[in-house]
Enzyme design. Structure first.
Site, PDB file in Angstrom:
ATOM      1  N   ALA A  32     118.302 -55.875  62.365  1.00  0.00           N
ATOM      2  CA  ALA A  32     117.708 -56.731  63.483  1.00  0.00           C
ATOM      3  C   ALA A  32     117.615 -55.902  64.603  1.00  0.00           C
ATOM      4  CB  ALA A  32     118.666 -57.835  63.559  1.00  0.00           C
ATOM      5  N   GLU A  40     116.496 -53.292  75.357  1.00  0.00           N
ATOM      6  CA  GLU A  40     116.013 -54.570  76.043  1.00  0.00           C
ATOM      7  C   GLU A  40     114.861 -54.902  75.356  1.00  0.00           C
ATOM      8  OE1 GLU A  40     117.661 -56.033  79.814  1.00  0.00           O
ATOM      9  OE2 GLU A  40     119.295 -54.608  79.618  1.00  0.00           O
ATOM     10  N   GLN A  62     106.192 -31.198  85.206  1.00  0.00           N
ATOM     11  CA  GLN A  62     104.852 -30.501  85.206  1.00  0.00           C
ATOM     12  C   GLN A  62     104.492 -29.664  86.754  1.00  0.00           C
ATOM     13  OE1 GLN A  62     103.249 -30.014  82.629  1.00  0.00           O
ATOM     14  NE2 GLN A  62     101.752 -28.661  83.202  1.00  0.00           N
ATOM     15  N   ARG A  70     107.711 -70.592  86.406  1.00  0.00           N
ATOM     16  CA  ARG A  70     107.711 -70.922  84.806  1.00  0.00           C
ATOM     17  C   ARG A  70     107.045 -69.628  84.103  1.00  0.00           C
ATOM     18  NH1 ARG A  70     103.899 -75.485  83.368  1.00  0.00           N
ATOM     19  NH2 ARG A  70     104.735 -75.186  81.021  1.00  0.00           N
TER      20      ARG A  70
HETATM   21  C1  LIG Z   1     120.708 -46.107  73.893  1.00  0.00           C
HETATM   22  C2  LIG Z   1     120.675 -47.382  73.269  1.00  0.00           C
HETATM   23  C3  LIG Z   1     121.126 -48.721  74.063  1.00  0.00           C
HETATM   24  C4  LIG Z   1     121.128 -49.923  73.420  1.00  0.00           C
HETATM   25  N1  LIG Z   1     121.898 -50.744  74.053  1.00  0.00           N
HETATM   26  C5  LIG Z   1     121.852 -52.178  73.365  1.00  0.00           C
HETATM   27  C6  LIG Z   1     122.949 -52.979  73.622  1.00  0.00           C
HETATM   28  O1  LIG Z   1     123.807 -52.907  74.599  1.00  0.00           O
HETATM   29  N2  LIG Z   1     123.071 -54.086  72.872  1.00  0.00           N
HETATM   30  C7  LIG Z   1     122.121 -54.356  72.009  1.00  0.00           C
HETATM   31  O2  LIG Z   1     122.376 -55.603  71.378  1.00  0.00           O
HETATM   32  N3  LIG Z   1     121.201 -53.420  71.457  1.00  0.00           N
HETATM   33  C8  LIG Z   1     121.196 -52.151  72.166  1.00  0.00           C
HETATM   34  N4  LIG Z   1     119.996 -51.602  72.028  1.00  0.00           N
HETATM   35  C9  LIG Z   1     119.354 -51.657  70.844  1.00  0.00           C
HETATM   36  C10 LIG Z   1     117.822 -51.803  71.347  1.00  0.00           C
HETATM   37  O3  LIG Z   1     117.711 -52.994  71.972  1.00  0.00           O
HETATM   38  C11 LIG Z   1     116.807 -51.825  70.191  1.00  0.00           C
HETATM   39  O4  LIG Z   1     117.032 -50.273  69.525  1.00  0.00           O
HETATM   40  C12 LIG Z   1     115.621 -52.185  70.429  1.00  0.00           C
HETATM   41  O5  LIG Z   1     115.507 -53.559  70.546  1.00  0.00           O
HETATM   42  C13 LIG Z   1     114.602 -51.666  69.287  1.00  0.00           C
HETATM   43  O6  LIG Z   1     115.145 -51.899  67.890  1.00  0.00           O
HETATM   44  P1  LIG Z   1     114.978 -50.721  66.620  1.00  0.00           P
HETATM   45  O7  LIG Z   1     115.828 -49.566  67.157  1.00  0.00           O
HETATM   46  O8  LIG Z   1     115.886 -51.140  65.614  1.00  0.00           O
HETATM   47  O9  LIG Z   1     113.622 -50.591  66.666  1.00  0.00           O
HETATM   48  P2  LIG Z   1     112.637 -51.387  65.493  1.00  0.00           P
HETATM   49  O10 LIG Z   1     112.865 -52.768  65.674  1.00  0.00           O
HETATM   50  O11 LIG Z   1     112.960 -50.881  63.978  1.00  0.00           O
HETATM   51  O12 LIG Z   1     111.387 -50.746  65.984  1.00  0.00           O
HETATM   52  C14 LIG Z   1     110.684 -49.594  65.776  1.00  0.00           C
HETATM   53  C15 LIG Z   1     109.579 -49.432  66.373  1.00  0.00           C
HETATM   54  O13 LIG Z   1     108.544 -50.532  65.871  1.00  0.00           O
HETATM   55  C16 LIG Z   1     107.890 -51.112  66.694  1.00  0.00           C
HETATM   56  N5  LIG Z   1     107.646 -52.477  66.326  1.00  0.00           N
HETATM   57  C17 LIG Z   1     108.578 -53.366  65.681  1.00  0.00           C
HETATM   58  N6  LIG Z   1     108.111 -54.456  65.603  1.00  0.00           N
HETATM   59  C18 LIG Z   1     106.952 -54.746  65.930  1.00  0.00           C
HETATM   60  C19 LIG Z   1     105.867 -55.577  66.224  1.00  0.00           C
HETATM   61  N7  LIG Z   1     105.884 -56.833  65.629  1.00  0.00           N
HETATM   62  N8  LIG Z   1     104.675 -55.274  66.840  1.00  0.00           N
HETATM   63  C20 LIG Z   1     104.541 -54.040  67.029  1.00  0.00           C
HETATM   64  N9  LIG Z   1     105.426 -52.942  67.117  1.00  0.00           N
HETATM   65  C21 LIG Z   1     106.517 -53.315  66.414  1.00  0.00           C
HETATM   66  C22 LIG Z   1     108.992 -51.009  68.013  1.00  0.00           C
HETATM   67  O14 LIG Z   1     108.334 -51.270  69.244  1.00  0.00           O
HETATM   68  C23 LIG Z   1     109.364 -49.536  68.054  1.00  0.00           C
HETATM   69  O15 LIG Z   1     108.259 -48.728  68.466  1.00  0.00           O
HETATM   70  C24 LIG Z   1     120.227 -50.301  72.612  1.00  0.00           C
HETATM   71  C25 LIG Z   1     119.451 -49.065  71.804  1.00  0.00           C
HETATM   72  C26 LIG Z   1     119.647 -47.811  72.413  1.00  0.00           C
HETATM   73  C27 LIG Z   1     118.730 -46.615  71.827  1.00  0.00           C
END
Ligand SMILES: Cc1cc2nc3c(=O)[nH]c(=O)nc-3n(C[C@H](O)[C@H](O)[C@H](O)COP(=O)(O)OP(=O)(O)OC[C@H]3O[C@@H](n4cnc5c(N)ncnc54)[C@H](O)[C@@H]3O)c2cc1C
Length: 380
Positions: free
Chosen positions: A130, A364, A337, A311
């Site tokens: 998730a 976020e 660059q 809103r």
């Molecule tokens: C350094 C760091 C700090 C973080 N801090 C927190 C934190 O404090 N608390 C917390 O809860 N989370 C945190 N996160 C998690 C962060 O919010 C998630 O990494 C982010 O929401 C993306 O989720 P994922 O990495 O699982 O990527 P995925 O959801 O697997 O996405 C992979 C790629 O697919 C794309 N994608 C996915 N679904 C779609 C769609 N429907 N349409 C188009 N493109 C799509 C995404 O944009 C991305 O490019 C952190 C992440 C990092 C790397």
């Protein structure tokens, strides 16, 4: 009437955060980039100087910042180092659910706890399955007497290992899926919390992230925020408030990288004249300056919309985060660059800013997710 000037209070905030950044963040940013450790000494000093917990109401020991005040503050932190800035600002993310949905007693207790410990909190939403799809959360918190039994697996949790408490999102009824998503305050001294070693990553290294496993953690029922099933709404409303913060940090780092590379271009002599005298460089700097102005205006507009209860705030906060982080990536890359080999060298900070900016396009909600939010709003 449109007025883009800052209030006296906001000017004071800007001055105070800029001064803090100049004295404590800039001299230490390369050290923490190397160490990849949480900057406790800077956070403790931030507590001493009243830099922490801006958005917490004054009656609970914060500064009572509105979103615009916070944007002004975060831009200054971002101009120094987004990683250290997140050490200070991630509290805002983790404490916003309390601000939005906790009762008076919970606010008093948990804002009080964080202030008393001079501590930090962590926002625990993301799981292995998730990420962008928050509705895929599998962690559970099942009611048993006056406790909720928490089991689950979170990852990428900023401040996980250093937090006084975690703000955790879990399902109270797995059969109802995300409709039962609920937020809890989980003190990190409760048994059953296994915090894995910190994530090794590209940038923002002063900010730490962990994978966390919760096994039969007994969370007091009074630590639930709002009601069962309110978690999804709380998580989304939290992002509406905090995405302008990521935007402001992005504007800060873009502004700083622009200024550093502009000064460089005025002083670096090649072919007998400063490189800035070449239109190719001058135009690049012009585009960078324009992008920073535009991103700041969009960020301030989103903050103003939030503070005035408009809103359209989800759309605007998503737009500000999307645009400001995209321009931070572009402007920091262009700064490298403009400075050539020196820009790429670790001796100068713009390569770090470029690495730091990348993450603003991901956390976020990735910028693809921001486009989903915006397209949903404009097409409905
Ligand atoms: C350094 C760091 C700090 C973080 N801090 C927190 C934190 O404090 N608390 C917390 O809860 N989370 C945190 N996160 C998690 C962060 O919010 C998630 O990494 C982010 O929401 C993306 O989720 P994922 O990495 O699982 O990527 P995925 O959801 O697997 O996405 C992979 C790629 O697919 C794309 N994608 C996915 N679904 C779609 C769609 N429907 N349409 C188009 N493109 C799509 C995404 O944009 C991305 O490019 C952190 C992440 C990092 C790397």
């Amino acid at each position: 009437m449109i007025d883009f000037s800052l209030s006296n209070k906001q000017k004071e905030i800007q001055e105070k955060y800029r001064d803090f950044t100049n004295r404590l963040i800039i001299p230490n940013r390369l050290k923490y980039d190397d160490l990849a450790e949480f900057p406790w000494d800077i956070v403790k000093q931030a507590y001493k100087e009243g830099i922490m917990n801006g958005p917490i109401p004054e009656k609970f020991g914060g500064k009572g910042f509105n979103i615009m005040d916070s944007a002004v503050a975060s831009e200054e932190l971002g101009a120094g180092c987004i990683g250290i800035g997140i050490g200070i600002d991630a509290n805002t993310l983790a404490l916003t659910p309390l601000l939005l949905s906790a009762n008076e007693e919970q606010q008093k207790k948990f804002f009080g706890l964080i202030n008393e410990k001079q501590g930090v909190a962590a926002y625990c939403l993301t799981e292995p399955n998730a990420g962008s799809d928050v509705a895929g959360i599998k962690s559970t918190a099942i009611k048993k007497g006056d406790k909720y039994i928490l089991n689950g697996h979170k990852r990428f949790i900023t401040n996980g290992e250093v937090a006084t408490f975690h703000t955790v999102f879990a399902l109270t009824n797995p059969e109802r899926g995300a409709r039962s998503l609920t937020a809890f305050i989980v003190p990190t001294d409760l048994p059953g919390i296994d915090i894995k070693p910190r994530l090794q990553k590209m940038g923002q290294k002063a900010s730490v992230q962990n994978e966390i496993i919760y096994t039969d953690v007994e969370v007091p029922a009074e630590n639930m925020l709002g009601q069962e099933g309110h978690g999804f709404l709380i998580a989304m409303k939290t992002f509406d408030r905090t995405r302008t913060g990521v935007a402001a940090l992005s504007v800060g780092t873009a502004r700083a990288s622009f200024e550093i590379s502009k000064d460089w271009a005025k002083n670096r002599i090649q072919f007998g004249k400063p490189i800035a005298a070449n239109q190719a460089i001058g135009f690049m700097l012009a585009d960078m300056a324009t992008a920073v102005e535009a991103a700041r205006l969009l960020t301030w507009n989103a903050a103003w919309a939030y503070d005035n209860g408009l809103r359209s705030l989800s759309k605007l906060s998503a737009m500000s985060k999307l645009y400001a982080s995209d321009i931070a990536m572009k402007v920091t890359t262009d700064a490298v660059q403009v400075m050539g080999g020196d820009g790429y060298s670790k001796e100068f900070v713009v390569e770090k800013m470029m690495r730091d900016a990348k993450l603003c396009q991901i956390y976020e909600g990735t910028n693809q997710v921001q486009r989903l939010v915006i397209s949903k709003a404009i097409l409905k």
